[in-house]
Design a protein around this motif. Structure first.
Motif, mmCIF file in Angstrom:
data_model
loop_
_atom_site.group_PDB
_atom_site.id
_atom_site.type_symbol
_atom_site.label_atom_id
_atom_site.label_comp_id
_atom_site.label_asym_id
_atom_site.label_seq_id
_atom_site.Cartn_x
_atom_site.Cartn_y
_atom_site.Cartn_z
ATOM 1 N N HIS A 113 0.829 -1.216 0.000
ATOM 2 C CA HIS A 113 0.000 0.000 0.000
ATOM 3 C C HIS A 113 0.859 1.260 0.000
ATOM 4 O O HIS A 113 0.762 2.107 0.892
ATOM 5 C CB HIS A 113 -0.956 -0.010 1.196
ATOM 6 N N ASN A 170 -0.471 5.454 0.633
ATOM 7 C CA ASN A 170 -1.662 5.616 1.472
ATOM 8 C C ASN A 170 -1.599 6.798 2.428
ATOM 9 O O ASN A 170 -2.644 7.257 2.895
ATOM 10 C CB ASN A 170 -1.975 4.321 2.238
ATOM 11 N N THR A 171 -0.421 7.312 2.734
ATOM 12 C CA THR A 171 -0.354 8.515 3.581
ATOM 13 C C THR A 171 -0.061 9.774 2.768
ATOM 14 O O THR A 171 0.143 10.845 3.340
ATOM 15 C CB THR A 171 0.720 8.366 4.685
ATOM 16 N N THR A 176 -1.628 3.777 -3.928
ATOM 17 C CA THR A 176 -2.838 3.913 -3.127
ATOM 18 C C THR A 176 -3.141 5.391 -2.906
ATOM 19 O O THR A 176 -2.232 6.184 -2.645
ATOM 20 C CB THR A 176 -2.641 3.223 -1.753
ATOM 21 N N GLY A 177 -4.404 5.762 -2.996
ATOM 22 C CA GLY A 177 -4.790 7.155 -2.774
ATOM 23 C C GLY A 177 -4.513 7.583 -1.346
ATOM 24 O O GLY A 177 -4.577 6.773 -0.415
ATOM 25 N N PRO A 178 -4.185 8.855 -1.117
ATOM 26 C CA PRO A 178 -3.826 9.322 0.226
ATOM 27 C C PRO A 178 -5.019 9.355 1.169
ATOM 28 O O PRO A 178 -6.133 9.705 0.778
ATOM 29 C CB PRO A 178 -3.281 10.728 -0.028
ATOM 30 N N SER A 179 -4.772 8.954 2.417
ATOM 31 C CA SER A 179 -5.792 9.015 3.450
ATOM 32 C C SER A 179 -5.098 9.317 4.776
ATOM 33 O O SER A 179 -4.931 8.449 5.623
ATOM 34 C CB SER A 179 -6.557 7.686 3.529
ATOM 35 N N ASN A 180 -4.686 10.558 4.934
ATOM 36 C CA ASN A 180 -3.963 10.960 6.130
ATOM 37 C C ASN A 180 -4.120 12.466 6.315
ATOM 38 O O ASN A 180 -4.062 13.221 5.341
ATOM 39 C CB ASN A 180 -2.476 10.588 5.998
ATOM 40 N N HIS A 221 -0.736 13.893 -3.743
ATOM 41 C CA HIS A 221 -0.721 12.489 -4.124
ATOM 42 C C HIS A 221 0.714 12.080 -4.452
ATOM 43 O O HIS A 221 1.481 12.864 -5.028
ATOM 44 C CB HIS A 221 -1.624 12.307 -5.353
#
Length: 391
Positions: free
Chosen positions: A71, A74-75, A99-103, A109
């Protein structure tokens, strides 16, 4: 007449990325980041976090990084989690698309960040197979390429991979070192506060920059040290002119024997000066050379944030962050050098200290960027040596 090699064709349409190794092996995938190609030594890193710090670690100069964690991205990315201003790695290889950012700290990106820094990558590669190949056969030279139209000159990419000389005998520290002396007083990042500033330094450390990571400088500042950073080719006279309480030998890329041509005489003189000396990674290897030891290229190297190392002085085991392709040949060290740390993976040398001078070093990265924080105590150990020296 030589037979024209046959390269593996893409398994279908739409492939925009490819990895070509020096032995002619071809791995098809999808391009990411910048278009173009990059050549280097293909290695793997097992860290689950910290891809931004890894890609900006100067110790990765000349290398294409295979990330074993799926992944990546992801951040996201941000302007804080970098270890040097430029890009150090040559390219990257992923299993899954970014993975798309989720933080909450994400600023952009990862794919946009890679494009901006002209870094080429490929996803869709069987990274387990690539890792096993490196583990069993050693780190190969290779090319990673990305073209939106899917058109590649495989023969030319193969020739580029075959023609690259490899890291052995290569001085890369000269490429990533600073060009001018500068001061550092920024301390480690704290949640909700960001980076701090050292306002009342207790000690003055001169750091020789062979490819130094910013979080090493922050760790020294957090331990109460004002740091003056000097270029890799500085002499002992250049260092001692600043009247330091201690000297730090930084991490960096390439072959320690090649960089040691100009660095080892300086390190020898600094050890002889009686000043406390602390080395990390390439600094550890070149300190060993300065003490009369030898270094050797490892078949696969140590790269990841889960390497167990035993401190032979305390008996404690610490989980460490590592990134090195060369090691100290322990049996080559003189009698006044003691092994202080050992790898519990393969028994290789992970640290040394002198019995008659305030000098020590480790092979791994105690600044933990990325990685566990088990080894932060080494910066305090360095401070205690400087404190003792002052009397």
């Amino acid at each position: 007449m030589a037979e024209t090699p046959k390269y593996a064709a893409p398994p279908g349409p739409g492939y925009t990325g490819v990895v070509v190794l020096a032995d002619g092996s071809v791995f098809w995938g999808w391009g990411l980041g910048a278009e173009g190609d990059a050549v280097g030594e293909v290695c793997f890193n097992t860290s689950m976090t910290g891809y931004q710090e890894i890609l900006t670690d100067p110790s990765y100069a000349g290398q294409i990084i295979t990330f074993t964690f799926p992944h990546i991205g992801n951040t996201g990315t941000n302007p804080e989690d970098i270890e040097t201003q430029g890009i150090a790695a040559r390219g990257l290889i992923l299993r899954a698309p970014i993975t798309g950012p989720s933080n909450f700290r994400a600023d952009s990106h990862l794919n946009d960040w890679l494009k901006l820094r002209n870094l080429v990558g490929v996803s869709g590669i069987d990274t387990r197979a690539m890792t096993r190949r490196i583990r069993d056969l050693g780190a190969p030279n290779g090319v990673v390429a990305h073209a939106k139209d899917g058109k590649f000159d495989l023969a030319a990419l193969h020739a580029k991979a075959k023609g690259w000389p490899g890291l052995e005998g290569m001085d890369l520290a000269a490429e990533v070192s600073c060009r001018q002396t500068y001061s550092w007083d920024e301390t480690r990042w704290v949640l909700g506060q960001g980076y701090g500033k050292l306002t009342a330094p207790k000690y003055h450390v001169v750091a020789l920059d062979y490819g130094i990571k910013r979080n090493i400088l922050r760790s020294l500042a957090t331990a109460g040290c004002k740091v003056t950073v000097l270029p890799a080719n500085s002499t002992a006279e250049d260092v001692l002119r600043h009247k330091p309480d201690g000297v730090f030998l930084s991490n960096g890329p390439g072959d320690p024997a090649a960089t040691g041509v100009y660095a080892v005489p300086t390190i020898k003189a600094l050890v002889d000066s009686g000043k406390p000396v602390f080395g990390i990674c390439l600094g550890h290897q070149m300190l060993a050379l300065a003490l009369g030891g030898k270094t050797a290229k490892m078949e696969r190297g140590h790269r990841g944030a889960n390497h167990p190392v035993k401190d032979l002085e305390t008996g404690k085991v610490e989980i460490t962050s590592q990134n090195h392709g060369f090691c100290v040949v322990e049996e080559s060290l003189p009698k006044n050098v003691v092994r202080s740390h050992v790898s519990l993976f393969d028994g290789s040398n992970e640290g040394l200290k002198l019995t008659d001078k305030p000098v020590f070093s480790v092979q791994y990265h105690p600044e933990a960027s990325p990685g566990p924080q088990d080894s932060h105590y080494l910066f305090d150990r360095f401070v205690k040596l400087m404190e003792r020296q002052r009397g």
